[in-house]
Design an enzyme around this catalytic site. Sequence first.
Site, PDB file in Angstrom:
ATOM      1  N   TRP A  37       7.404  -0.112  -8.396  1.00  0.00           N
ATOM      2  CA  TRP A  37       8.506  -0.729  -7.651  1.00  0.00           C
ATOM      3  C   TRP A  37       9.726  -0.873  -8.567  1.00  0.00           C
ATOM      4  CZ3 TRP A  37      11.410  -5.285  -7.965  1.00  0.00           C
ATOM      5  CH2 TRP A  37      12.134  -5.631  -6.806  1.00  0.00           C
ATOM      6  N   LYS A  77      10.277  -6.650  10.978  1.00  0.00           N
ATOM      7  CA  LYS A  77       9.609  -6.086   9.813  1.00  0.00           C
ATOM      8  C   LYS A  77      10.490  -5.059   9.103  1.00  0.00           C
ATOM      9  CE  LYS A  77       5.104  -4.036   8.622  1.00  0.00           C
ATOM     10  NZ  LYS A  77       5.213  -2.566   8.670  1.00  0.00           N
ATOM     11  N   THR A 136       4.030   1.483  -0.881  1.00  0.00           N
ATOM     12  CA  THR A 136       4.745   1.510  -2.158  1.00  0.00           C
ATOM     13  C   THR A 136       3.841   2.089  -3.244  1.00  0.00           C
ATOM     14  OG1 THR A 136       5.856  -0.500  -1.421  1.00  0.00           O
ATOM     15  CG2 THR A 136       6.090   0.072  -3.741  1.00  0.00           C
ATOM     16  N   ALA A 188      -3.757   0.356  13.910  1.00  0.00           N
ATOM     17  CA  ALA A 188      -4.963   0.225  13.093  1.00  0.00           C
ATOM     18  C   ALA A 188      -6.078  -0.525  13.823  1.00  0.00           C
ATOM     19  CB  ALA A 188      -4.635  -0.477  11.786  1.00  0.00           C
ATOM     20  N   PHE A 221      -3.788  -1.274   6.796  1.00  0.00           N
ATOM     21  CA  PHE A 221      -4.366  -2.611   6.673  1.00  0.00           C
ATOM     22  C   PHE A 221      -5.343  -2.702   5.489  1.00  0.00           C
ATOM     23  CE2 PHE A 221      -3.624  -3.792  11.426  1.00  0.00           C
ATOM     24  CZ  PHE A 221      -2.283  -3.857  11.181  1.00  0.00           C
ATOM     25  N   PHE A 239       4.662  -7.203  -9.608  1.00  0.00           N
ATOM     26  CA  PHE A 239       5.935  -7.758  -9.157  1.00  0.00           C
ATOM     27  C   PHE A 239       6.554  -8.440 -10.368  1.00  0.00           C
ATOM     28  CE2 PHE A 239       8.559 -10.660  -6.412  1.00  0.00           C
ATOM     29  CZ  PHE A 239       9.255  -9.650  -5.787  1.00  0.00           C
ATOM     30  N   LYS A 253       0.833  -1.208   0.000  1.00  0.00           N
ATOM     31  CA  LYS A 253       0.000   0.000   0.000  1.00  0.00           C
ATOM     32  C   LYS A 253       0.868   1.258   0.000  1.00  0.00           C
ATOM     33  CE  LYS A 253      -2.414  -0.200   3.604  1.00  0.00           C
ATOM     34  NZ  LYS A 253      -1.870  -1.515   4.015  1.00  0.00           N
ATOM     35  N   ARG A 270       2.078   7.400   7.539  1.00  0.00           N
ATOM     36  CA  ARG A 270       2.345   7.335   8.970  1.00  0.00           C
ATOM     37  C   ARG A 270       3.836   7.357   9.275  1.00  0.00           C
ATOM     38  NH1 ARG A 270      -0.695   2.281  11.506  1.00  0.00           N
ATOM     39  NH2 ARG A 270      -0.198   1.276   9.525  1.00  0.00           N
TER      40      ARG A 270
END
Lengths: 586, 586
Positions: free
Chosen positions: B438, B113, B81, B294, B322, B410, B79, B102
């Site tokens: 990307w 992560k 990205t 979230a 999310f 991707f 999201k 955020r």
Amino acid sequence: MPYDATELKDWQIAELADKNIPTPEQLVEMLALQKDELIPYGRTPKVDFLKVMERLQNRPDGKYIEVTAITPTPLGEGKTTTTLGLIEGLAVRGKNVGGAIRQPSGGPTMNIKGTAAGGGNALLIPMTEFSLGLTGDINDIMNAHNLAMVALNARMQHEANYTDEELAKRNLRRLDVDPKNVEMGWIIDFAAQGLRNIMIGLGGKKDGFLMQSKFGIAVSSELMAILAIAKDLPDLRERIGKIVVAYDKTGKPITTHDLEVDGAMAAWMRNTINPTVCYTAEGQPVFVHAGPFANIAIGQSSIIADRVGLKVFDYHVTESGFAADIGFEKFWNVKSRLSGLKPNVSVLVATIRALKMHGGGPAVVPGRPIPEEYVNENLGLVEKGCANLLHHLKTIQKSGIKPVVCINGFYTDTEAEVKLVKKIVTEAGGRCVLSEHWLKGGEGALELADAVIEACEEEVDFKPLYPLEMPLRQRVDLVAREVYGADGVDWAPEAEAKAKRFEADPAYADFATMMVKTHLSLTHDPTLKGVPKGWRLPIRDVLVYGGAKFLCPMAGTISLMPGTSSDPAYRRIDVDVQTGKVKGLF
Amino acid sequence: MPYDATELKDWQIAELADKNIPTPEQLVEMLALQKDELIPYGRTPKVDFLKVMERLQNRPDGKYIEVTAITPTPLGEGKTTTTLGLIEGLAVRGKNVGGAIRQPSGGPTMNIKGTAAGGGNALLIPMTEFSLGLTGDINDIMNAHNLAMVALNARMQHEANYTDEELAKRNLRRLDVDPKNVEMGWIIDFAAQGLRNIMIGLGGKKDGFLMQSKFGIAVSSELMAILAIAKDLPDLRERIGKIVVAYDKTGKPITTHDLEVDGAMAAWMRNTINPTVCYTAEGQPVFVHAGPFANIAIGQSSIIADRVGLKVFDYHVTESGFAADIGFEKFWNVKSRLSGLKPNVSVLVATIRALKMHGGGPAVVPGRPIPEEYVNENLGLVEKGCANLLHHLKTIQKSGIKPVVCINGFYTDTEAEVKLVKKIVTEAGGRCVLSEHWLKGGEGALELADAVIEACEEEVDFKPLYPLEMPLRQRVDLVAREVYGADGVDWAPEAEAKAKRFEADPAYADFATMMVKTHLSLTHDPTLKGVPKGWRLPIRDVLVYGGAKFLCPMAGTISLMPGTSSDPAYRRIDVDVQTGKVKGLF
């Protein structure tokens, strides 16, 4: 200027003086910086330490002026006020001048003491930024420090839950931490007595490792101690990796490096090496950098701030926390030795109030009205109290410095009292001036400024009290006799055993000796004023800080976590929601 | 640009892209700001929210674009990205564009992560500042929050030690806190499982009050929740004073205001209302502001950041944390209602990988190799998995928005797979584009940018799912049926009793409904993928946040303190001591 300091509160003067804050462009000119050497940050930019030092490496240093004090009352005798007043006075005399002071902690700011960045017409601005976090150095230290504790407790949990084979899969060896022998605690920048002694890791197998733990106030941390003495980034990085977090079950130390957390800690602290610029109420630049405790650390602004200050100012004024037996002694034998920087002069600050206390005046208690002996003329108390002043004067002279004694004038002082102090100091071979910066700002500090300018032209043969080769116990004995005026030292058996071990182990050869003693007396007993005679200094323990490289002989207790009182400052602090301005700080 | 994202690590791309960061002067021009509306802060200045909003109050808002996603795999579906790629694409099309995301937490950054600010050629720079503290907002929140706990525990100690008369002397009344009924805990911005459940106040009478306590991660705090939804400084100040810290022995709530600490908390947080500016890898401005969880909060950047963005950009892109059943639902029914701002379009992000998972592909587990179904073409899994995508599409359509479905491409996706998804979405009456930001940056996001530009010209009749008058239980029923696809709601008796109480009490009339549910499934069970049928949503409890004004019906557990794993990211992070640059972040 000056503002009526007898009428206005400090935060109100700070607000009025706000207009004296230079723009970044003006600051670049004042400090003769390249534009990219100033790192913008609201009204309190940082200077890029690495860049400035590289460009100016061959520039001769400016004059180096240290400010210390006689044994204070619990109210303090205005070392910071005098530091800032002197800077203002030197600026009135047309000098290129600045200084360095410590960053305040949120603990005192939110508790009884307040932010205490000078006062009257000799205070530090901008006061809100200075008092509430500034450029985040303490927060960075807090995050770096607590990350080490996260790493420690998580590692202990995983070692308890996994076999050696399972650990090896994650490329981990068993550190085997002894939970009864953990040195490090967590930190927070408030006076949180409820976190002094805690149990952590309650719950199940994935809720951490069950153990006793503790929080200290952020400014008492070893990372803060390190920031104050680090010479540069490689030095900082190396020291961060050597912090002893705990011991394993065979008694071997476990460091931040063993936890593989030292690189990330340094990453969190990467910006802290750049000093922040604040200003006197009259607009002269003052570096604010580091805020270490004066017992287990040096209690003064950083070596880095002094290094930069000496390059960009012709006169750089720096302050040593607490009285001369603590502050000056650490400046003399620890900070200057580590930095290689030699002072031109020291200013020894005294107040008529503190002299009266040493002369036998009644106890001064924060929060209670001041007894009338301190408000009315009392030449007898002043005369008797000068013994404490002369003791500190002699201590400083032992370093080779010929100090300037400064009476930090208060409006209740009488002319006769001031005259008497000047006479006593002069007769003892010293020089003494009156300074009224609190009331009048720089114009009130000209006598002090002139005396300092004159003193800076003299030759100083500055040398430490003891050579580095001297063993620990001998050093302590020398400090006790020569600085504190004791007849000798009494070592508790355990402390002496530790001291012998440190003396014999070459790993501790380059560790500094960092005395732990109250600043409220020349002795270890805070109630004994003046110059006590016929006593011995008891040493109960010796603490070790592996990253800071400090051995701390303890002649008193250290509380690394003060408590919040029943009437703390935060009750009176608020934000004006229309302007965003903070009111009520003091 | 673009950089070879298949070869370079994200932090290496971030370092190369550093040269795209505009100077403050360029930024002032890009945002058409007055010079004094930009608050300098290294390479990531803040904008002065109060000043900008006052000057631009009559300027029409730009286009408001929300980015959400289908139910993700545990690896996330890009999201952020896509948010950054869309901004880059719109900039290639010559638009005045920016966005809001955020601020990341130190917990994930230092754990498994990583910092996760987009990736490849659609990532956020400067990465080091962004990942390690930024302009200190989280630290300010941490200090403000912990100050309340200092105040609580110190007050409990003093009330235990003093009589009513002694308290009255200090102008204090007895709050009589019930130590078994304390709501608030301390916070720290790391995954510190060892601090999840603790005992504090061990020791003597002056060592605080002995009680159970807890630490949460800073971004899960009520103060963070409040920052994300505060409209302005008066709103923030008011909410800070209404946080319920504990209950007294009669069950009456005790707030931060009762502790007289709310003003000082607001003072610590005064700078947090100003959003910080970071940039896409191609140099477009992105506000980074707030980072609330979230589950108990909105999980997206702040209302303040969106308000400013809509004034200074013609196209403002904002992300909802999310999947659409969580992120979009909160954007739709909470954030937009509180802000009064209406979106022009939503982008629903999907990956071929996540579609395959919903179609029945094997479990995707972080840290383990990805099964080959996800690397090789598998049209069957993709086709079946599209049910989840279509479900979210319909949810968004219920708000009045006609979303743009974006396949976040991707390099292992096949042409046939992409074509199949486009066909299915088109047949269902939606529109679908492929975006390759990307791999290619803005040039790869032109199909997406064009679709968004077109969609922004359409009329949108945006309306909430339920009116504010609707009682709590009915709201939850509606969300469960219309958004999650449940057959209804099962209330635990205690939860229902609470809900009835809230429905009857007018004090809760303006409280937002903040659902707590896993994002890994449309249901409350994270293992159920696709679009589960024939199930009911269990509500076990309803949490209350008095300052944020949230009622949180709980369809799942919430952990407010994650744990640090046995192979955390901090092991690989370090500082280059010659340059001060941080390496190893990801």
